[in-house]
Design a protein around this motif. Sequence first.
Motif, PDB file in Angstrom:
ATOM      1  N   ALA A  75       1.018  -1.176   0.225  1.00 13.80           N
ATOM      2  CA  ALA A  75       0.017  -0.166   0.007  1.00 13.80           C
ATOM      3  C   ALA A  75       0.898   1.005  -0.235  1.00 13.80           C
ATOM      4  O   ALA A  75       0.602   2.329  -0.552  1.00 13.80           O
ATOM      5  CB  ALA A  75      -1.534  -0.171   1.000  1.00 13.80           C
ATOM      6  N   TYR A  76       1.758   1.202   0.599  1.00 14.61           N
ATOM      7  CA  TYR A  76       3.242   2.665   0.463  1.00 14.61           C
ATOM      8  C   TYR A  76       2.925   3.215  -0.747  1.00 14.61           C
ATOM      9  O   TYR A  76       3.115   3.979  -1.099  1.00 14.61           O
ATOM     10  CB  TYR A  76       4.377   1.974   0.869  1.00 14.61           C
ATOM     11  CG  TYR A  76       5.391   3.102   1.458  1.00 14.61           C
ATOM     12  CD1 TYR A  76       4.691   4.918   1.509  1.00 14.61           C
ATOM     13  CD2 TYR A  76       6.394   3.554  -0.038  1.00 14.61           C
ATOM     14  CE1 TYR A  76       5.561   5.616   1.807  1.00 14.61           C
ATOM     15  CE2 TYR A  76       6.833   4.146  -0.102  1.00 14.61           C
ATOM     16  CZ  TYR A  76       6.541   5.016   0.943  1.00 14.61           C
ATOM     17  OH  TYR A  76       7.596   6.651   0.734  1.00 14.61           O
ATOM     18  N   PHE A  77       3.722   1.952  -1.792  1.00 11.04           N
ATOM     19  CA  PHE A  77       3.676   2.265  -3.035  1.00 11.04           C
ATOM     20  C   PHE A  77       2.206   2.912  -3.733  1.00 11.04           C
ATOM     21  O   PHE A  77       2.581   3.913  -4.818  1.00 11.04           O
ATOM     22  CB  PHE A  77       4.351   1.169  -3.405  1.00 11.04           C
ATOM     23  CG  PHE A  77       5.846   0.859  -3.132  1.00 11.04           C
ATOM     24  CD1 PHE A  77       7.234   1.702  -3.728  1.00 11.04           C
ATOM     25  CD2 PHE A  77       6.126  -0.580  -2.148  1.00 11.04           C
ATOM     26  CE1 PHE A  77       7.777   1.723  -2.788  1.00 11.04           C
ATOM     27  CE2 PHE A  77       7.603  -0.692  -1.699  1.00 11.04           C
ATOM     28  CZ  PHE A  77       8.622   0.711  -1.736  1.00 11.04           C
ATOM     29  N   SER A  78       1.619   2.026  -3.668  1.00 15.84           N
ATOM     30  CA  SER A  78       0.108   3.104  -4.163  1.00 15.84           C
ATOM     31  C   SER A  78      -0.267   4.342  -3.920  1.00 15.84           C
ATOM     32  O   SER A  78      -0.568   4.530  -4.708  1.00 15.84           O
ATOM     33  CB  SER A  78      -1.112   1.475  -4.577  1.00 15.84           C
ATOM     34  OG  SER A  78      -0.933   1.608  -3.186  1.00 15.84           O
ATOM     35  N   GLU A  79      -0.023   4.064  -2.275  1.00 14.92           N
ATOM     36  CA  GLU A  79      -0.510   5.485  -1.970  1.00 14.92           C
ATOM     37  C   GLU A  79       0.407   6.433  -2.210  1.00 14.92           C
ATOM     38  O   GLU A  79      -0.251   8.046  -2.917  1.00 14.92           O
ATOM     39  CB  GLU A  79      -0.656   5.314  -0.524  1.00 14.92           C
ATOM     40  CG  GLU A  79      -1.852   4.510   0.197  1.00 14.92           C
ATOM     41  CD  GLU A  79      -1.815   4.544   2.123  1.00 14.92           C
ATOM     42  OE1 GLU A  79      -1.093   5.062   1.907  1.00 14.92           O
ATOM     43  OE2 GLU A  79      -2.902   3.423   2.094  1.00 14.92           O
ATOM     44  N   LEU A  80       1.454   6.384  -2.935  1.00 12.22           N
ATOM     45  CA  LEU A  80       2.763   7.233  -3.189  1.00 12.22           C
ATOM     46  C   LEU A  80       2.998   7.560  -4.586  1.00 12.22           C
ATOM     47  O   LEU A  80       2.890   8.672  -5.074  1.00 12.22           O
ATOM     48  CB  LEU A  80       4.117   6.406  -2.933  1.00 12.22           C
ATOM     49  CG  LEU A  80       5.054   7.595  -3.127  1.00 12.22           C
ATOM     50  CD1 LEU A  80       5.174   8.916  -3.180  1.00 12.22           C
ATOM     51  CD2 LEU A  80       5.999   6.990  -3.090  1.00 12.22           C
ATOM     52  N   ALA A  81       2.116   6.428  -5.573  1.00 14.34           N
ATOM     53  CA  ALA A  81       1.705   6.983  -6.901  1.00 14.34           C
ATOM     54  C   ALA A  81       1.035   7.713  -6.982  1.00 14.34           C
ATOM     55  O   ALA A  81       0.501   8.832  -7.756  1.00 14.34           O
ATOM     56  CB  ALA A  81       1.896   5.339  -7.605  1.00 14.34           C
ATOM     57  N   LYS A  82      -0.064   7.362  -5.876  1.00 11.10           N
ATOM     58  CA  LYS A  82      -1.602   8.110  -6.305  1.00 11.10           C
ATOM     59  C   LYS A  82      -0.980   9.519  -5.844  1.00 11.10           C
ATOM     60  O   LYS A  82      -1.445  10.686  -6.713  1.00 11.10           O
ATOM     61  CB  LYS A  82      -2.288   8.377  -5.590  1.00 11.10           C
ATOM     62  CG  LYS A  82      -3.881   9.222  -4.979  1.00 11.10           C
ATOM     63  CD  LYS A  82      -4.955   8.719  -3.578  1.00 11.10           C
ATOM     64  CE  LYS A  82      -4.028   9.404  -2.612  1.00 11.10           C
ATOM     65  NZ  LYS A  82      -4.632   9.089  -1.544  1.00 11.10           N
ATOM     66  N   HIS A  83      -0.278   9.978  -5.475  1.00  8.76           N
ATOM     67  CA  HIS A  83       0.696  11.800  -4.812  1.00  8.76           C
ATOM     68  C   HIS A  83       1.472  11.863  -5.435  1.00  8.76           C
ATOM     69  O   HIS A  83       1.323  13.470  -6.292  1.00  8.76           O
ATOM     70  CB  HIS A  83       0.856  11.838  -3.947  1.00  8.76           C
ATOM     71  CG  HIS A  83       0.709  11.182  -1.925  1.00  8.76           C
ATOM     72  ND1 HIS A  83      -0.232  12.399  -2.286  1.00  8.76           N
ATOM     73  CD2 HIS A  83       0.509   9.636  -1.680  1.00  8.76           C
ATOM     74  CE1 HIS A  83      -1.184  11.899  -1.015  1.00  8.76           C
ATOM     75  NE2 HIS A  83      -0.548  10.959  -0.448  1.00  8.76           N
ATOM     76  N   VAL A  84       1.779  11.466  -6.463  1.00  8.71           N
ATOM     77  CA  VAL A  84       2.568  11.186  -7.922  1.00  8.71           C
ATOM     78  C   VAL A  84       1.670  12.431  -8.419  1.00  8.71           C
ATOM     79  O   VAL A  84       2.643  12.516  -9.244  1.00  8.71           O
ATOM     80  CB  VAL A  84       3.723  10.383  -8.115  1.00  8.71           C
ATOM     81  CG1 VAL A  84       4.726  10.256  -9.633  1.00  8.71           C
ATOM     82  CG2 VAL A  84       4.846  10.093  -6.712  1.00  8.71           C
ATOM     83  N   MET A  85       1.089  10.794  -9.239  1.00  5.41           N
ATOM     84  CA  MET A  85       0.683  11.017 -10.746  1.00  5.41           C
ATOM     85  C   MET A  85      -0.507  12.769  -9.646  1.00  5.41           C
ATOM     86  O   MET A  85      -0.451  13.469 -10.984  1.00  5.41           O
ATOM     87  CB  MET A  85      -0.574  10.048 -10.571  1.00  5.41           C
ATOM     88  CG  MET A  85      -0.155   8.985 -10.525  1.00  5.41           C
ATOM     89  SD  MET A  85      -1.041   7.265 -10.717  1.00  5.41           S
ATOM     90  CE  MET A  85      -1.591   7.172 -12.284  1.00  5.41           C
ATOM     91  N   ALA A  86      -1.458  12.734  -9.037  1.00  5.00           N
ATOM     92  CA  ALA A  86      -1.693  13.640  -8.666  1.00  5.00           C
ATOM     93  C   ALA A  86      -1.272  14.853  -9.274  1.00  5.00           C
ATOM     94  O   ALA A  86      -1.235  15.720  -9.322  1.00  5.00           O
ATOM     95  CB  ALA A  86      -2.182  14.070  -7.187  1.00  5.00           C
ATOM     96  N   GLU A  87       0.406  15.143  -8.305  1.00  5.86           N
ATOM     97  CA  GLU A  87       1.077  16.376  -7.842  1.00  5.86           C
ATOM     98  C   GLU A  87       1.516  16.436 -10.041  1.00  5.86           C
ATOM     99  O   GLU A  87       1.772  17.298 -10.265  1.00  5.86           O
ATOM    100  CB  GLU A  87       2.343  15.687  -8.221  1.00  5.86           C
ATOM    101  CG  GLU A  87       3.655  16.846  -7.560  1.00  5.86           C
ATOM    102  CD  GLU A  87       3.625  18.490  -7.405  1.00  5.86           C
ATOM    103  OE1 GLU A  87       3.182  19.609  -7.722  1.00  5.86           O
ATOM    104  OE2 GLU A  87       2.429  18.486  -6.394  1.00  5.86           O
ATOM    105  N   ALA A  88       1.669  15.271 -10.985  1.00  3.22           N
ATOM    106  CA  ALA A  88       2.321  15.270 -11.988  1.00  3.22           C
ATOM    107  C   ALA A  88       1.269  15.772 -13.195  1.00  3.22           C
ATOM    108  O   ALA A  88       1.894  17.064 -14.023  1.00  3.22           O
ATOM    109  CB  ALA A  88       2.702  13.640 -12.296  1.00  3.22           C
ATOM    110  N   GLY A  89       0.355  15.484 -12.592  1.00  2.00           N
ATOM    111  CA  GLY A  89      -1.109  16.194 -13.310  1.00  2.00           C
ATOM    112  C   GLY A  89      -1.170  17.812 -13.174  1.00  2.00           C
ATOM    113  O   GLY A  89      -1.752  18.311 -13.880  1.00  2.00           O
ATOM    114  N   ARG A  90      -1.412  17.996 -11.934  1.00  4.65           N
ATOM    115  CA  ARG A  90      -1.261  19.617 -11.658  1.00  4.65           C
ATOM    116  C   ARG A  90      -0.050  20.644 -12.283  1.00  4.65           C
ATOM    117  O   ARG A  90      -0.418  21.486 -12.630  1.00  4.65           O
ATOM    118  CB  ARG A  90      -1.102  20.026 -10.242  1.00  4.65           C
ATOM    119  CG  ARG A  90      -1.633  21.422  -9.593  1.00  4.65           C
ATOM    120  CD  ARG A  90      -0.406  21.390  -8.375  1.00  4.65           C
ATOM    121  NE  ARG A  90       0.472  20.781  -7.270  1.00  4.65           N
ATOM    122  CZ  ARG A  90       1.305  22.161  -7.943  1.00  4.65           C
ATOM    123  NH1 ARG A  90       0.514  23.348  -8.473  1.00  4.65           N
ATOM    124  NH2 ARG A  90       2.554  21.783  -7.947  1.00  4.65           N
TER     125      ARG A  90
END
Length: 337
Positions: A75-90
């Motif tokens: 879960a750590y990596f999936s939660e981190l991926a969510k944050h990376v994708m949100a920041e990259a999208g921004r």
Amino acid sequence: MAARPRIKDVAEYAGVSPKTVSNVINNFEHVSERTRAAVQEAIDALGYRVNIAGRQLRQGRTGMITLAVPELDVAYFSELAKHVMAEAGRRGRTVLLHQTGAARDRELAALHGFDAQFTDGVILSPLSLLPRDLATRDRRLPVVLLGERSAKGSTDHVGIDNVLAAREATEHLLARGRRRIAVIGGALRGPQGTDRLRTEGYREALKAAGLPFDAGLVVPVEAFHWQDGLRAAGALMAREQRPDALLCLNDHLALGALRALHEHGCSVPGDLDVVGFDDIEASRFSVPSLTTVAPDKQEIARVAVSLLLERIDDPDAAAVRDHVAGHRIIVRESTGG
């Protein structure tokens, strides 16, 4: 359907040149506030939107970055991926997500860009890379590493202070009167990875408290999954002299350990305290809820994306950046919170 407004249309509406409109869009300094306001009014009135894809293609870029992590079912990596994708999208970027399985050949493939024509840079969380892999990598592909570095000073890097975090978690258990603290997932030898560093922090806390170190309380695991925590805690409960606390080096191990303790009739936090690492969402909903070390995943994602985009914009920048993200201990029911 009406044609999409262009920079030329905005310029005509505002009564300025297309170059001035471009300067406003790119936030160049030498534009008067009056002109900036007129251009912004034209943008709003016409509904103009920057064609990010077109801009990136003209710059020879794809607008996509790669995030490569060991396991998405941790879960750590999936939660981190969510944050990376949100920041990259921004920031107007799309993320290609790869799972390496912690295999060195897959991490090497990520380091060299997989299908490099599709990505402008890579954020990589490696577990198996060797120092020479980083020292000899192709410098034309921007890379930011997450977690523990394999070679200091060679690649931009974002992580937390694992030694300090584990020391603080151990000090929390010591402050609660615990003295026989076992480390599930710990390591005394091997590569200088997360497990070694967190074990080092644990040993520092014991030394500072004047307590002896017992190597028998450091329990390695095959992987950092639920079942590994369950097996390790079960083995500890089968000993004649049981520990009175468990420092588990990720939350999956800790939640598996809680199940084993329940099966052995142990009360948490009555008989034993349990602390995890990573503050995954499940840690808030276990019974008891889990005390854990919470890395600032949002900061890690934000800084990693920012460093990568800066490196994409300026590949020849000489200085290697090493960012230490924050962490905190979240005290919940498993240590009396």
